[in-house]
Scaffold this motif. Structure first.
Motif, mmCIF file in Angstrom:
data_model
loop_
_atom_site.group_PDB
_atom_site.id
_atom_site.type_symbol
_atom_site.label_atom_id
_atom_site.label_comp_id
_atom_site.label_asym_id
_atom_site.label_seq_id
_atom_site.Cartn_x
_atom_site.Cartn_y
_atom_site.Cartn_z
ATOM 1 N N GLY A 1 -0.100 3.200 2.044
ATOM 2 C CA GLY A 1 0.404 4.105 3.053
ATOM 3 C C GLY A 1 1.879 3.952 3.357
ATOM 4 O O GLY A 1 2.312 4.187 4.478
ATOM 5 N N ALA A 2 2.673 3.575 2.379
ATOM 6 C CA ALA A 2 4.106 3.418 2.649
ATOM 7 C C ALA A 2 4.737 4.771 2.901
ATOM 8 O O ALA A 2 4.415 5.750 2.247
ATOM 9 N N SER A 3 5.669 4.810 3.865
ATOM 10 C CA SER A 3 6.342 6.061 4.169
ATOM 11 C C SER A 3 7.326 6.394 3.049
ATOM 12 O O SER A 3 7.641 5.567 2.210
ATOM 13 N N ARG A 4 7.826 7.645 3.076
ATOM 14 C CA ARG A 4 8.786 8.064 2.056
ATOM 15 C C ARG A 4 10.021 7.183 2.070
ATOM 16 O O ARG A 4 10.524 6.764 1.044
ATOM 17 N N SER A 5 10.533 6.918 3.280
ATOM 18 C CA SER A 5 11.761 6.125 3.354
ATOM 19 C C SER A 5 11.506 4.698 2.922
ATOM 20 O O SER A 5 12.322 4.070 2.270
ATOM 21 N N SER A 6 10.359 4.176 3.266
ATOM 22 C CA SER A 6 9.999 2.829 2.855
ATOM 23 C C SER A 6 9.960 2.743 1.335
ATOM 24 O O SER A 6 10.491 1.819 0.733
ATOM 25 N N THR A 7 9.311 3.735 0.719
ATOM 26 C CA THR A 7 9.225 3.740 -0.741
ATOM 27 C C THR A 7 10.613 3.849 -1.351
ATOM 28 O O THR A 7 10.924 3.202 -2.343
ATOM 29 N N ASN B 1 6.447 -10.736 -3.624
ATOM 30 C CA ASN B 1 5.661 -9.736 -4.330
ATOM 31 C C ASN B 1 4.239 -9.695 -3.782
ATOM 32 O O ASN B 1 3.684 -8.639 -3.509
ATOM 33 N N ALA B 2 3.668 -10.879 -3.632
ATOM 34 C CA ALA B 2 2.297 -10.939 -3.140
ATOM 35 C C ALA B 2 2.212 -10.405 -1.719
ATOM 36 O O ALA B 2 1.223 -9.795 -1.326
ATOM 37 N N ALA B 3 3.256 -10.615 -0.940
ATOM 38 C CA ALA B 3 3.219 -10.202 0.461
ATOM 39 C C ALA B 3 3.456 -8.703 0.641
ATOM 40 O O ALA B 3 3.336 -8.196 1.754
ATOM 41 N N LEU B 4 3.803 -8.019 -0.427
ATOM 42 C CA LEU B 4 4.210 -6.615 -0.321
ATOM 43 C C LEU B 4 3.226 -5.716 0.440
ATOM 44 O O LEU B 4 3.639 -4.987 1.340
ATOM 45 N N PRO B 5 1.932 -5.727 0.124
ATOM 46 C CA PRO B 5 1.037 -4.817 0.843
ATOM 47 C C PRO B 5 1.068 -5.025 2.346
ATOM 48 O O PRO B 5 1.082 -4.055 3.112
ATOM 49 N N LEU B 6 1.115 -6.291 2.763
ATOM 50 C CA LEU B 6 1.160 -6.555 4.201
ATOM 51 C C LEU B 6 2.469 -6.059 4.794
ATOM 52 O O LEU B 6 2.528 -5.579 5.922
ATOM 53 N N GLU B 7 3.530 -6.190 4.007
ATOM 54 C CA GLU B 7 4.834 -5.701 4.469
ATOM 55 C C GLU B 7 4.775 -4.207 4.697
ATOM 56 O O GLU B 7 5.256 -3.698 5.707
#
Lengths: 348, 256, 324
Positions: free
Chosen positions: B159-165, C169-175
């Motif tokens: 669910g990352a936002s556009r800006s986040s991506t 890298n591993a923490a990315l989803p939580l980020e």
């Protein structure tokens, strides 16, 4: 010492590198020399009876086709050149065309330069000689708006404003010596374009009397042009030159060329209208009206008592010596050369 | 690094240079190539030696203008690329106009530049910018567009936002492409600066113009040489930046 | 804590098919805790560009906490199906439902809007957050501070961000889900230790071997304590030894946490080793050709691979795959 395997490859790459470098340099030199614009549709030529022995030569101009070259073009259109056993190809130029180098390198047989350019070129080992001086009085000057109320060329430098000129040229350096540039902002010359001049009332621009002032007038701006002659600097301008080597090897051709050019200028001064029409096709940026005005404006600079006496295009040793002295003072040349080495004008 | 290893790196590029220099010196001294067309290398060196102060001052000015033009290209170019990447429609509508920067002959719009910006540094920076911005846009856009689709899926999954991506994935992933664009833009920035200097009378361009009218080919080449070195320095700087930024992307033999 | 194991049936040669009911039941009593979700694929059909039918009206029910392997020939639509389940793609018709025992957690159908998992969870799940955190699979790792994100995906290649360290890298989803830095790094560290990369936290992906990178990818998938773990041929690019080791590690993690796992693979031995149930898909358009339970003890050890029973299971799958 053992040379690792890399070294034979180094040598090979060096050789290839040299070959690869020389080729573009030669091509570049060629390109610089042949810096021309292609002419538009050639106008109809009145054919003279073709003699089998027409010598093909090229003439490189140092600006676009304008009335300042009128006499040179007459021969192309009326068969004067072929009458003198010549087939002359005229190559128009533009801002920065290196005509003196083109002639010196042998890329073209004849070229148009100004007298000071020739003296400086000789200084650098380029053995060229002058054959015919179109303008007895130099048409170069600085153009300002009449509204500024200046009365002499010095006024331009004693009032704040912008002055556009090629500051490397001798006349510019003479002006700097005489008046100093503290009051003005000196910028490069826009070379024929008057956009900046139109935009800024306090703009002064390097011009040829026969060109930009007339364009400005057409655009509705009243202008006044101060010729550099005012400060005593008056080199022959639009001078026909050739290499000394070519002159020595083909004296007849050179003689024919000068004769044809003289005839052409005579004809042009008498009636420029027909030739103007044909030249204008090659330079549509200027209209016929301006062509006519330009041709009229340049007459007094081309024909005077001296030419009446010595012939159109005449040159004297005094003028060359005086010019050389001025340039030596400016340190453009080390010492004044012998005038006789610089030009050829058979005395009557 | 051993002395020999250093020699192996520097040696090969130096040899063609030495051969070329020696060769042209001989050809010109010997009169085969006239000295008023091409100056002998010794003449160029002499010109540099005799005019060092003037040339270095001019070099400094050109360097300043080219650097400003380059930085402007980077800033504007990256923003433009990001804006264009937001939608295909936007890209299709506006991208062709960025090509305009690549193709417009500066000499033709020179009078306009002078009127808008007045004679001086601004025109040079503008010219430098116009000439060098397109490669930045083109390469950055290509880089942003070519993000690994699996990674895009990953970001979507959480669910990352556009800006986040954009900030966390697409721009960092586009870094190699962006740096390629910068490498090209660096040299162009110098060229653009010189052209602008012809128009407005500044820096090395002014020296070249002035020397040309005085038929001082040696001085012309001296200035050209310095301009080339400037381009080379900028290129080297960007390469260094590239190395520092990307060195962890590639396998390091020392670790792991 | 492990659910009570079912007595192994000696699989009979020549009877590869088992009733779907038995397979659909899955490990009993697992659905009562929130470790896994039920996945219902309801008449899902996926057509590309109006022409290519990748998946043909497929229906399948995967009970919570089951380890399902999906096999099939190349290009048959396994990956497409997986992406449909992950909500990365939308079916042309039919629906995929991911259900909790209590509530319908998420639904994805042709009419459903939105892709983000966070949106699909809805407010009810957020309120149930602390409750989830408190529970957790028996004796497993500590609870995740994140709003529990049911679905995680492991791709065929590790697809790590080369500019980040292993830890980040591993923490990315939580980020991406908005967890604070301290917390997410702590969880990531835990998971990385679980997969055996405790020493490599500060390395960069370029410095890792293929197997290590895949383990990072696995750890990354697990940081959100997913209740549905999807893997698309994750170990296919690795050598046999590494692959087997990772299979063992995955099975161990599964047993500890009991999330629902759907594992797409080409490899029959791998499917047999890892899964409780195997589904074989036909050539495109994908249809179910075989749906059978894997009759092997829940604890899968390395020696199991050379067991006779193992070979028997494989034979059944092999036969079905040949006919696919």
């Amino acid at each position: 010492m053992r040379f690792p395997a890399a070294y034979p490859r180094c040598v090979l790459s060096a050789v290839l590198g040299l070959a690869a470098a020389v080729a573009p340099i030669a091509a570049a030199a060629r390109a610089i020399a042949a810096n021309t614009t292609a002419p538009t549709t050639p106008p109809p030529v009145i054919e003279a009876p073709t003699s089998p022995a027409l010598v093909k030569v090229s003439l490189a101009l140092n600006w676009k086709p304008e009335p300042q070259f009128g006499g040179f073009y007459v021969g192309e259109f009326t068969g004067t050149y072929s009458k003198h056993h010549l087939d002359v190809r005229i190559l128009p130029g533009g801002s920065g065309t290196p005509t003196v180098q083109m002639v010196g390198a042998g890329t073209v047989e004849f070229g148009i330069v100004s007298a000071d350019e020739l003296l400086i070129a000789r200084e650098h080992g380029n053995d060229v000689v002058a054959l015919f001086a179109t303008f007895q009085d130099c048409p170069q000057g600085l153009m300002v708006r009449t509204s500024r109320g200046f009365t002499s060329i010095g006024d331009i430098f004693t009032h704040p404003g912008t002055v556009a000129m090629q500051k490397g040229l001798p006349y510019a350096r003479l002006l700097k010596r005489k008046y100093g540039f503290d009051q003005v902002n000196v910028v490069p010359s826009p070379g024929g374009d008057i956009t900046a001049f139109r935009n800024d009332p306090a703009f002064a621009q390097q011009v040829f009397l026969t060109s930009e002032p007339l364009v400005a007038q057409k655009a509705g701006i009243a202008t006044r042009t101060f010729l550099v002659k005012e400060i005593g600097y008056n080199p022959y301008t639009t001078v026909l030159i050739t290499r000394r080597a070519y002159l020595e090897q083909n004296p007849a051709v050179v003689r024919d060329m000068v004769a044809a050019v003289q005839e052409g200028w005579r004809a042009y001064l008498d009636d420029p209208s027909v030739t103007n029409r044909l030249i204008q096709q090659r330079n549509p940026a200027m209209d016929l009206e301006t062509f006519a005005a330009s041709a009229a404006a340049q007459r007094p600079l081309i024909e005077n008592e001296e030419t009446a006496r010595l012939g159109l295009g005449a040159m004297t040793a005094q003028r060359w010596t005086a010019l050389a002295r001025q340039l030596a003072e400016l340190r453009d040349i080390k010492s004044a050369p012998r005038a006789q080495d610089c030009y050829v004008w058979p005395s009557k | 690094m051993t002395r020999f290893r250093l020699l192996r790196i520097i040696g090969p590029p130096l040899i063609p240079l030495l051969v070329l220099t020696a060769g042209s010196e001989l050809l010109i001294r010997g009169g085969i190539i006239p000295g008023f067309i091409l100056p002998a290398p010794s003449a160029v060196v002499a010109a540099v030696a005799l005019n060092t102060r003037e040339l270095l001052a001019a070099l400094g000015r050109t360097a300043l203008a080219a650097s400003l033009g380059f930085l402007l290209s980077v800033a504007v170019g990256l923003c433009a690329a990001i804006a264009l990447s937001t939608s295909r429609l936007v890209e299709r509508a506006l991208y062709p106009y960025t090509v305009f920067f690549q193709t417009v002959p500066i000499i033709a719009i020179a009078p306009l530049l002078v009127i808008w910006l007045n004679y001086g540094l601004k025109v040079v920076v503008a010219s430098s910018f116009i000439v060098s911005v397109f490669p930045v846009i083109a390469n950055a856009l290509a880089g942003i567009r070519s993000t690994d689709p699996a990674l895009l899926d990953l970001f979507r999954l959480y669910g990352a936002s556009r800006s986040s991506t954009l900030l966390k994935l697409r721009i960092p992933a586009a870094l190699p492409s962006i740096l390629t664009g910068l490498r090209i833009a660096g040299g162009l920035a110098v060229i653009g600066a010189i052209v602008g200097e012809f128009i407005t009378g500044y820096g090395l361009g002014d020296v070249i113009e002035s020397a040309k009218t005085q038929q001082r080919v040696d001085l012309v080449f001296a200035a050209v040489l310095l301009a080339s070195l400037l381009g080379l320095a900028l290129f080297g700087l960007i390469n260094l930046l590239s190395y520092l930024a990307l060195r962890r992307w590639h396998a390091c033999e020392q670790n792991g | 804590m492990l659910p009570p194991s079912r007595p192994p049936h000696p699989a009979q040669a020549g009877t590869p098919l088992r009733g779907t009911d038995a397979a659909a039941e899955g490990p009993p009593a697992a659905s009562s805790d929130r470790s896994g979700v039920t996945v219902v694929i309801d008449g899902v059909r996926r057509v590309f560009d109006g022409q290519t039918v990748a998946v043909e009206t497929l229906s399948l029910r995967i009970p919570a906490g089951q380890f399902l392997a999906i096999l099939g020939p190349s290009g048959c639509g396994k990956s497409t199906l997986l992406r449909l389940i992950a909500r990365l793609d939308r079916p042309t018709s039919g629906a995929v439902r991911v259900e909790d025992a209590a509530t319908a957690v998420a639904e994805s159908g042709a009419a459903a809007a939105g892709v983000g998992i966070a949106a699909a969870i809805g407010p009810g799940a957020a309120a149930a957050g602390p409750e989830r955190a408190r529970g957790g699979a028996g004796g497993g790792p500590s609870s995740s501070p994140a709003p529990s994100n049911p679905i995680a995906f492991v791709f065929q290649d590790a697809h790590l961000l080369p500019w980040r360290t292993v830890l980040h890298n591993a923490a990315l989803p939580l980020e991406l889900l908005g967890v604070s830095r301290a917390q997410r790094l702590a969880v990531a560290r835990e998971e990385l230790v679980q997969v055996g990369l405790g020493d490599a936290l500060e390395r960069y992906p370029a410095q890792l071997s293929g197997g290590m990178r895949m383990r990072v990818s696995l750890a990354r998938a697990l940081v959100t304590r997913p209740r549905l773990l999807l893997l698309d041929e994750p170990f296919a690019a690795l050598d046999e030894i590494t692959r087997q080791r990772l299979d063992e590690q995955l099975r161990g993690l599964y047993l500890a946490r009991r999330m629902t796992v759907i594992f797409v693979t080409h490899s029959i031995p791998e499917a047999t080793f890892l899964a409780d149930r195997a589904v074989v898909l036909s050539r495109r358009p994908a249809r179910i050709v075989l749906d059978a339970a894997i009759e092997l003890p829940p604890q899968r050890t390395a020696q199991l691979r050379t067991d006779a029973g193992f070979a028997r299971q494989m034979r059944a799958l092999f036969a079905a795959l040949q006919d696919a």
